[in-house]
Motif scaffolding. Sequence first.
Motif, PDB file in Angstrom:
ATOM      1  N   MET A   1       1.140  28.530 -89.386  1.00 16.91           N
ATOM      2  CA  MET A   1       0.953  27.279 -88.662  1.00 16.91           C
ATOM      3  C   MET A   1      -0.373  27.254 -87.922  1.00 16.91           C
ATOM      4  O   MET A   1      -1.095  26.260 -87.958  1.00 16.91           O
ATOM      5  CB  MET A   1       2.097  27.066 -87.669  1.00 16.91           C
ATOM      6  CG  MET A   1       3.357  26.476 -88.252  1.00 16.91           C
ATOM      7  SD  MET A   1       4.647  26.261 -87.005  1.00 16.91           S
ATOM      8  CE  MET A   1       3.820  25.195 -85.820  1.00 16.91           C
ATOM      9  N   ALA A   2      -0.685  28.354 -87.253  1.00 15.97           N
ATOM     10  CA  ALA A   2      -1.916  28.390 -86.472  1.00 15.97           C
ATOM     11  C   ALA A   2      -3.133  28.208 -87.368  1.00 15.97           C
ATOM     12  O   ALA A   2      -4.088  27.508 -87.003  1.00 15.97           O
ATOM     13  CB  ALA A   2      -2.003  29.707 -85.706  1.00 15.97           C
ATOM     14  N   ARG A   7       0.770  23.464 -83.780  1.00 15.79           N
ATOM     15  CA  ARG A   7       1.350  24.242 -82.679  1.00 15.79           C
ATOM     16  C   ARG A   7       2.858  24.072 -82.559  1.00 15.79           C
ATOM     17  O   ARG A   7       3.556  24.996 -82.144  1.00 15.79           O
ATOM     18  CB  ARG A   7       0.687  23.827 -81.359  1.00 15.79           C
ATOM     19  CG  ARG A   7      -0.812  24.074 -81.316  1.00 15.79           C
ATOM     20  CD  ARG A   7      -1.400  23.591 -79.999  1.00 15.79           C
ATOM     21  NE  ARG A   7      -0.808  24.281 -78.852  1.00 15.79           N
ATOM     22  CZ  ARG A   7      -0.996  23.913 -77.590  1.00 15.79           C
ATOM     23  NH1 ARG A   7      -1.730  22.852 -77.311  1.00 15.79           N
ATOM     24  NH2 ARG A   7      -0.432  24.601 -76.605  1.00 15.79           N
ATOM     25  N   HIS A   8       3.361  22.887 -82.886  1.00 14.86           N
ATOM     26  CA  HIS A   8       4.782  22.601 -82.683  1.00 14.86           C
ATOM     27  C   HIS A   8       5.366  22.009 -83.962  1.00 14.86           C
ATOM     28  O   HIS A   8       4.839  21.029 -84.490  1.00 14.86           O
ATOM     29  CB  HIS A   8       4.976  21.625 -81.522  1.00 14.86           C
ATOM     30  CG  HIS A   8       4.368  22.090 -80.237  1.00 14.86           C
ATOM     31  ND1 HIS A   8       4.813  23.196 -79.563  1.00 14.86           N
ATOM     32  CD2 HIS A   8       3.324  21.599 -79.519  1.00 14.86           C
ATOM     33  CE1 HIS A   8       4.088  23.372 -78.469  1.00 14.86           C
ATOM     34  NE2 HIS A   8       3.174  22.422 -78.420  1.00 14.86           N
ATOM     35  N   ARG A  33       7.523  27.948 -81.292  1.00  9.05           N
ATOM     36  CA  ARG A  33       6.796  26.917 -82.048  1.00  9.05           C
ATOM     37  C   ARG A  33       7.747  25.893 -82.667  1.00  9.05           C
ATOM     38  O   ARG A  33       7.327  24.803 -83.047  1.00  9.05           O
ATOM     39  CB  ARG A  33       5.942  27.573 -83.133  1.00  9.05           C
ATOM     40  CG  ARG A  33       4.742  28.335 -82.581  1.00  9.05           C
ATOM     41  CD  ARG A  33       4.087  29.196 -83.629  1.00  9.05           C
ATOM     42  NE  ARG A  33       4.957  30.307 -84.030  1.00  9.05           N
ATOM     43  CZ  ARG A  33       4.595  31.298 -84.829  1.00  9.05           C
ATOM     44  NH1 ARG A  33       3.372  31.316 -85.340  1.00  9.05           N
ATOM     45  NH2 ARG A  33       5.440  32.267 -85.134  1.00  9.05           N
ATOM     46  N   LEU A  34       9.025  26.246 -82.784  1.00 13.65           N
ATOM     47  CA  LEU A  34      10.019  25.304 -83.303  1.00 13.65           C
ATOM     48  C   LEU A  34      10.541  24.449 -82.151  1.00 13.65           C
ATOM     49  O   LEU A  34      11.145  24.958 -81.206  1.00 13.65           O
ATOM     50  CB  LEU A  34      11.177  26.061 -83.953  1.00 13.65           C
ATOM     51  CG  LEU A  34      12.312  25.192 -84.508  1.00 13.65           C
ATOM     52  CD1 LEU A  34      11.813  24.288 -85.620  1.00 13.65           C
ATOM     53  CD2 LEU A  34      13.464  26.061 -85.001  1.00 13.65           C
ATOM     54  N   VAL A  35      10.310  23.138 -82.245  1.00 17.16           N
ATOM     55  CA  VAL A  35      10.718  22.249 -81.156  1.00 17.16           C
ATOM     56  C   VAL A  35      11.919  21.384 -81.517  1.00 17.16           C
ATOM     57  O   VAL A  35      12.437  20.661 -80.665  1.00 17.16           O
ATOM     58  CB  VAL A  35       9.540  21.354 -80.706  1.00 17.16           C
ATOM     59  CG1 VAL A  35       8.434  22.206 -80.102  1.00 17.16           C
ATOM     60  CG2 VAL A  35       9.001  20.509 -81.864  1.00 17.16           C
ATOM     61  N   VAL A  65       5.674  19.432 -89.844  1.00 19.21           N
ATOM     62  CA  VAL A  65       7.032  19.375 -90.372  1.00 19.21           C
ATOM     63  C   VAL A  65       7.172  20.506 -91.375  1.00 19.21           C
ATOM     64  O   VAL A  65       6.283  20.741 -92.203  1.00 19.21           O
ATOM     65  CB  VAL A  65       7.342  18.009 -91.025  1.00 19.21           C
ATOM     66  CG1 VAL A  65       6.381  17.680 -92.166  1.00 19.21           C
ATOM     67  CG2 VAL A  65       8.784  17.974 -91.522  1.00 19.21           C
ATOM     68  N   ILE A  66       8.266  21.244 -91.274  1.00 12.46           N
ATOM     69  CA  ILE A  66       8.570  22.317 -92.216  1.00 12.46           C
ATOM     70  C   ILE A  66       9.803  21.882 -92.991  1.00 12.46           C
ATOM     71  O   ILE A  66      10.907  21.810 -92.443  1.00 12.46           O
ATOM     72  CB  ILE A  66       8.818  23.653 -91.494  1.00 12.46           C
ATOM     73  CG1 ILE A  66       7.576  24.048 -90.682  1.00 12.46           C
ATOM     74  CG2 ILE A  66       9.172  24.747 -92.499  1.00 12.46           C
ATOM     75  CD1 ILE A  66       7.754  25.311 -89.860  1.00 12.46           C
ATOM     76  N   SER A  67       9.602  21.537 -94.256  1.00 13.45           N
ATOM     77  CA  SER A  67      10.718  21.078 -95.086  1.00 13.45           C
ATOM     78  C   SER A  67      11.341  22.283 -95.777  1.00 13.45           C
ATOM     79  O   SER A  67      10.661  23.040 -96.467  1.00 13.45           O
ATOM     80  CB  SER A  67      10.243  20.042 -96.109  1.00 13.45           C
ATOM     81  OG  SER A  67       9.180  20.538 -96.894  1.00 13.45           O
ATOM     82  N   VAL A  68      12.633  22.452 -95.572  1.00 10.39           N
ATOM     83  CA  VAL A  68      13.349  23.618 -96.084  1.00 10.39           C
ATOM     84  C   VAL A  68      14.479  23.135 -96.980  1.00 10.39           C
ATOM     85  O   VAL A  68      15.379  22.419 -96.531  1.00 10.39           O
ATOM     86  CB  VAL A  68      13.925  24.475 -94.938  1.00 10.39           C
ATOM     87  CG1 VAL A  68      14.582  25.737 -95.496  1.00 10.39           C
ATOM     88  CG2 VAL A  68      12.834  24.843 -93.938  1.00 10.39           C
ATOM     89  N   GLY A  69      14.428  23.485 -98.251  1.00 12.33           N
ATOM     90  CA  GLY A  69      15.476  23.061 -99.168  1.00 12.33           C
ATOM     91  C   GLY A  69      14.936  22.816-100.556  1.00 12.33           C
ATOM     92  O   GLY A  69      13.927  23.393-100.968  1.00 12.33           O
TER      93      GLY A  69
END
Length: 364
Positions: A1-2, A7-8, A33-35, A65-69
Amino acid sequence: MADLGARHAMVACGKSVAGGEMLVKIRAALGERLVGVFADIPAHTPYQCVQKATAQLKSLGADAVISVGGGSAIDCGKGIALLFATGGVFEPYIVDYTNKGMQRAPMPAPGLVHIAVPTTAGSASDVMPTAAIRDPEAGKKMLFWDERMVPDATVLDPEMAVYAGPQLSAATGMTAMARAIECLYSAHRHPISTGLALHSARLLRRALPRSVTAPGDLEARADCQMAAIMSGTASINAMVSVVHAIGHIVGGRYGLQHGISHSILLAPAMRRMLPAIGEDQYYALEAMGGARDAHSADAAGRRAADLLQAMVDMLPLPRRLRELGITEADLPAIAAATMGDYMIVNVPRPMSASDVESLLREAL
């Protein structure tokens, strides 16, 4: 991410991911970092879901956004990035291929980092510039196509795929297999796409049944993930055709997962399409594990289709379209709608609505 300047992050996923070990691992990895988590993505990514997820991301102040799936989650991430960039507007960016070719407004710079974490065996949405988002009221899928839709990064981890159940693994793997095979007989195939598609099909032929019967086989899971990436890259270059075109129609109308319709339609489509590519049918036979021996080219194509069907028969998937609630009375309308899909132009020989209906009837 960095490294990507974020950051979030908000995770976007479905309920199965949210309720299992995958989200636990992601929470531990991201820490502060996960909000937030949006955990309500259903199959086929309805546009209302994307709107809700985007509103939640903005309220959290997330810049990633972290899309998981599988494909639905990753397409949701793409949709979030689109709405974030456009202030919540979908319409100008929908591809209207029925009336205007592939014309659409160019997507603005997203201003949002998108990281994809695939957990299935076949979506490849993480390397493709497309997204399919369902309009439930209209019973169809809206297509978006822009290079800016490709996620900024993809995390391929076979340990994240071991939680997919047998049917989900089989169906998503068959989506990747359908992409690979359709690239082999695409009207726009070329040596690079063919090489990628061939190795994708080889890997899936060996690894997909193992992923279904031995879910913890990390080598098989990794091979399926690599095969999906290769098939996706091949299809960006060569394009797919009739199996995917029908999949778009029945997916939108009946809410069917693409891999299920692909698994039923692929062998009948191969029998119709492969003769159009002549000597290149030997490639398909080799990919499916057959020996060239004394086969003629057309016999090689038929044998390839038989071997593909034998592999499908090993998987825990429906065998016929009628098992999915599709009736003979539905076939003319499905065939007519398929002729308007943007993928149908990539067939290696001309197809009419009656040709498509014949294919559907064989699979019924």
